[in-house]
Motif scaffolding. Structure first.
Motif, PDB file in Angstrom:
ATOM      1  N   GLY A  65       1.759  -4.563  -2.347  1.00  0.00           N
ATOM      2  CA  GLY A  65       2.918  -4.653  -1.213  1.00  0.00           C
ATOM      3  C   GLY A  65       3.863  -3.515  -1.311  1.00  0.00           C
ATOM      4  N   LEU A  66       4.378  -2.908  -2.401  1.00  0.00           N
ATOM      5  CA  LEU A  66       4.842  -1.668  -2.426  1.00  0.00           C
ATOM      6  C   LEU A  66       4.282  -0.513  -1.645  1.00  0.00           C
ATOM      7  CD1 LEU A  66       7.659  -0.762  -3.230  1.00  0.00           C
ATOM      8  CD2 LEU A  66       6.818   0.101  -5.418  1.00  0.00           C
ATOM      9  N   SER A  67       3.070  -0.302  -1.583  1.00  0.00           N
ATOM     10  CA  SER A  67       2.278   0.979  -0.950  1.00  0.00           C
ATOM     11  C   SER A  67       2.493   0.512   0.511  1.00  0.00           C
ATOM     12  CB  SER A  67       0.921   0.880  -1.485  1.00  0.00           C
ATOM     13  OG  SER A  67       0.707   1.206  -2.988  1.00  0.00           O
ATOM     14  N   ASN A  68       2.077  -0.818   0.758  1.00  0.00           N
ATOM     15  CA  ASN A  68       2.229  -1.139   2.235  1.00  0.00           C
ATOM     16  C   ASN A  68       3.633  -0.889   2.727  1.00  0.00           C
ATOM     17  OD1 ASN A  68      -0.516  -1.831   3.328  1.00  0.00           O
ATOM     18  ND2 ASN A  68      -0.273  -3.662   1.839  1.00  0.00           N
ATOM     19  N   TYR A  69       4.465  -1.233   1.840  1.00  0.00           N
ATOM     20  CA  TYR A  69       5.948  -1.180   2.399  1.00  0.00           C
ATOM     21  C   TYR A  69       6.360   0.425   2.719  1.00  0.00           C
ATOM     22  CZ  TYR A  69      10.895  -1.005   1.838  1.00  0.00           C
ATOM     23  OH  TYR A  69      12.420  -0.917   1.969  1.00  0.00           O
ATOM     24  N   ARG A  70       5.781   1.438   1.665  1.00  0.00           N
ATOM     25  CA  ARG A  70       5.970   2.699   1.870  1.00  0.00           C
ATOM     26  C   ARG A  70       5.405   3.540   2.788  1.00  0.00           C
ATOM     27  NH1 ARG A  70       8.475   5.528  -2.427  1.00  0.00           N
ATOM     28  NH2 ARG A  70      10.183   4.219  -3.333  1.00  0.00           N
ATOM     29  N   ALA A  71       4.232   2.617   3.311  1.00  0.00           N
ATOM     30  CA  ALA A  71       3.581   3.378   4.386  1.00  0.00           C
ATOM     31  C   ALA A  71       4.081   2.672   5.852  1.00  0.00           C
ATOM     32  CB  ALA A  71       2.154   2.767   4.347  1.00  0.00           C
ATOM     33  N   SER A  72       5.217   1.982   5.712  1.00  0.00           N
ATOM     34  CA  SER A  72       5.930   1.536   6.794  1.00  0.00           C
ATOM     35  C   SER A  72       5.236   0.305   7.566  1.00  0.00           C
ATOM     36  CB  SER A  72       6.212   2.790   7.968  1.00  0.00           C
ATOM     37  OG  SER A  72       7.177   3.352   7.219  1.00  0.00           O
ATOM     38  N   ASP A  73       4.084  -0.403   6.651  1.00  0.00           N
ATOM     39  CA  ASP A  73       3.612  -1.461   7.385  1.00  0.00           C
ATOM     40  C   ASP A  73       4.284  -2.657   6.693  1.00  0.00           C
ATOM     41  OD1 ASP A  73       1.565  -3.458   8.156  1.00  0.00           O
ATOM     42  OD2 ASP A  73       0.097  -2.751   7.305  1.00  0.00           O
ATOM     43  N   TYR A  74       5.352  -2.852   7.596  1.00  0.00           N
ATOM     44  CA  TYR A  74       6.143  -3.871   7.094  1.00  0.00           C
ATOM     45  C   TYR A  74       5.784  -5.345   7.227  1.00  0.00           C
ATOM     46  CZ  TYR A  74       9.369  -0.115   6.836  1.00  0.00           C
ATOM     47  OH  TYR A  74       9.856   1.182   6.666  1.00  0.00           O
ATOM     48  N   TYR A  75       4.917  -5.576   8.150  1.00  0.00           N
ATOM     49  CA  TYR A  75       4.428  -7.005   8.361  1.00  0.00           C
ATOM     50  C   TYR A  75       3.558  -7.198   7.427  1.00  0.00           C
ATOM     51  CZ  TYR A  75       1.937 -10.604  10.642  1.00  0.00           C
ATOM     52  OH  TYR A  75       1.198 -11.975  10.898  1.00  0.00           O
ATOM     53  N   THR A  76       2.670  -6.489   6.977  1.00  0.00           N
ATOM     54  CA  THR A  76       1.403  -6.554   5.811  1.00  0.00           C
ATOM     55  C   THR A  76       2.383  -6.643   4.461  1.00  0.00           C
ATOM     56  OG1 THR A  76      -0.258  -5.368   7.166  1.00  0.00           O
ATOM     57  CG2 THR A  76      -0.448  -5.844   4.706  1.00  0.00           C
ATOM     58  N   ALA A  77       3.300  -5.902   4.315  1.00  0.00           N
ATOM     59  CA  ALA A  77       3.934  -5.531   2.942  1.00  0.00           C
ATOM     60  C   ALA A  77       4.708  -7.198   2.967  1.00  0.00           C
ATOM     61  CB  ALA A  77       5.026  -4.548   2.964  1.00  0.00           C
ATOM     62  N   GLU A  78       5.537  -7.607   4.004  1.00  0.00           N
ATOM     63  CA  GLU A  78       6.088  -9.216   3.746  1.00  0.00           C
ATOM     64  C   GLU A  78       5.208 -10.075   3.297  1.00  0.00           C
ATOM     65  OE1 GLU A  78       7.331 -12.780   4.702  1.00  0.00           O
ATOM     66  OE2 GLU A  78       5.938 -11.749   5.856  1.00  0.00           O
ATOM     67  N   THR A  79       3.969  -9.949   3.852  1.00  0.00           N
ATOM     68  CA  THR A  79       3.050 -11.123   3.444  1.00  0.00           C
ATOM     69  C   THR A  79       2.789 -10.821   1.825  1.00  0.00           C
ATOM     70  OG1 THR A  79       1.966 -11.324   5.728  1.00  0.00           O
ATOM     71  CG2 THR A  79       0.723 -11.788   3.966  1.00  0.00           C
ATOM     72  N   ASN A  80       2.454  -9.563   1.486  1.00  0.00           N
ATOM     73  CA  ASN A  80       2.224  -9.272   0.104  1.00  0.00           C
ATOM     74  C   ASN A  80       3.268  -9.885  -0.615  1.00  0.00           C
ATOM     75  OD1 ASN A  80       0.809  -6.137   1.230  1.00  0.00           O
ATOM     76  ND2 ASN A  80      -0.310  -7.871   0.547  1.00  0.00           N
ATOM     77  N   PHE A  81       4.517  -9.453  -0.517  1.00  0.00           N
ATOM     78  CA  PHE A  81       5.532  -9.708  -1.285  1.00  0.00           C
ATOM     79  C   PHE A  81       5.848 -11.299  -1.386  1.00  0.00           C
ATOM     80  CE2 PHE A  81       7.372  -5.239  -0.571  1.00  0.00           C
ATOM     81  CZ  PHE A  81       6.823  -4.861  -1.680  1.00  0.00           C
ATOM     82  N   SER A  82       5.673 -11.829  -0.084  1.00  0.00           N
ATOM     83  CA  SER A  82       5.660 -13.448  -0.083  1.00  0.00           C
ATOM     84  C   SER A  82       4.728 -14.047  -0.950  1.00  0.00           C
ATOM     85  CB  SER A  82       5.400 -14.097   1.459  1.00  0.00           C
ATOM     86  OG  SER A  82       5.794 -15.275   1.424  1.00  0.00           O
TER      87      SER A  82
END
Length: 329
Positions: A77-94
């Protein structure tokens, strides 16, 4: 000769690129969890977040149910967050907080999830459904973690999002004023305050309510002006009763005197009788510029605060290596 040399160099570069690509793809398809784990963090530390995310995603299958499971899922999730893919990162963290509620990464994952929701919101002119979702999630986080170190940032995000909703409501109502539909303008502006009496633009809204009623009266046929000027006077008195020191006061005082004169009532002074509305346009524009400047300043402070918090989300590489070393021993 030069053409041959250039061709050989180009071929060498192409072969090197293919070799590197093949090496990464082989790693991505590998079942060696240890090698893939180290490589994923290597890419993460090199800020190659998309490649790191792909490796962590692939690794999550291999580490499912192991001690590394929460670490891999969190850094995915943090990698997606840092890549600015916030939609995927939000799903990861959820998914993470649902699967690992007691993980040491869980509190930060909850915060990063709402930060993803915040970053996915749109400017006020567009659909505000994501804004309302983010407000709900942030409010829930504040309720669950009232003493958390991220609360200050959360409150700043919440203020910004609520201001965005206030701006949308205010601008939508003010559009009628710009269209010179003063009846609709007054009704729409009053409804904004009815829905939210604490709208951040309350002063501006009350001003435009008074301006709408004045202009409606001013442009009416003479037979109907009296009743409509009385409505303006009510709006004027309501405004100065609540905001006696407003920068809009001087302009409304002028219009009040004009309304009194139109009603045949005695006026204390004719001091501003010849002042045109355009004389106040510069002041109104300056008020708008100041408000926008303050808004940009607040948003910048929010971003700076969030960057400080997010930096704390990344575990120190030495701690990770030490933990992995202890696990292997």
């Amino acid at each position: 000769m030069k053409q041959t040399r250039f061709f050989l160099i180009a071929m060498a570069v192409a072969m090197l690129a293919v070799s590197c690509k093949s090496q990464y793809e082989m790693l991505l398809n590998s079942n060696d969890a240890d090698t893939k784990f180290e490589a994923a963090f290597k890419y993460f530390d090199q800020e190659k977040y998309q490649k790191a995310a792909a490796l962590f995603e692939s690794l999550s299958v291999l580490t499912n149910g192991t001690e590394r499971d929460d670490t891999v899922r969190y850094y995915w999730g943090l990698s997606n967050y840092r890549a600015s893919d916030y939609y995927t990162a939000e799903t990861n963290f959820s998914d993470f907080v649902e699967s690992f509620p007691r993980s040491p990464f869980a509190p930060q994952a909850r915060f990063l999830r709402i930060d993803c929701l915040y970053r996915s919101t749109l400017r006020y002119e567009l659909d505000q459904s994501p804004t309302r979702v983010a407000i709900g999630a942030i409010s829930e986080y504040i309720s669950e973690y009232p003493d958390n170190e991220n609360i200050k940032v959360c409150n700043e995000m919440l203020d910004d999002l609520n201001r965005r909703l206030d701006t949308k409501a205010y601008e939508a109502a003010r559009l009628y004023y710009k269209m010179e539909d003063y009846i609709a303008s007054r009704v729409a502006l009053k409804n904004v305050l009815k829905d939210n009496s604490e709208n951040v633009y309350r002063e501006d809204i009350l001003y435009y309510i008074a301006m709408s009623s004045y202009k409606y009266a001013h442009f009416s046929v003479r037979a109907k002006q009296k009743e409509r000027y009385l409505t303006f006077i009510d709006d004027y008195l309501n405004f100065i009763g609540e905001l006696p020191d407003s920068p809009y006061r001087k302009e409304l005082d002028v219009l009040y005197r004009r309304a009194q004169k139109a009603l045949g009532r005695p006026v204390d002074t004719e001091l501003f009788e010849d002042v045109d509305e355009k004389d106040f346009a510069k002041e109104r524009k300056q008020l708008v510029r100041d408000a926008r400047k303050e808004d940009r300043k607040n948003r910048k402070l929010i971003e700076e605060s969030k960057e400080d918090v997010v930096e704390g989300a990344v575990a120190d590489e030495k701690d990770i290596n030490a933990a992995e070393g202890a696990e292997k021993n």
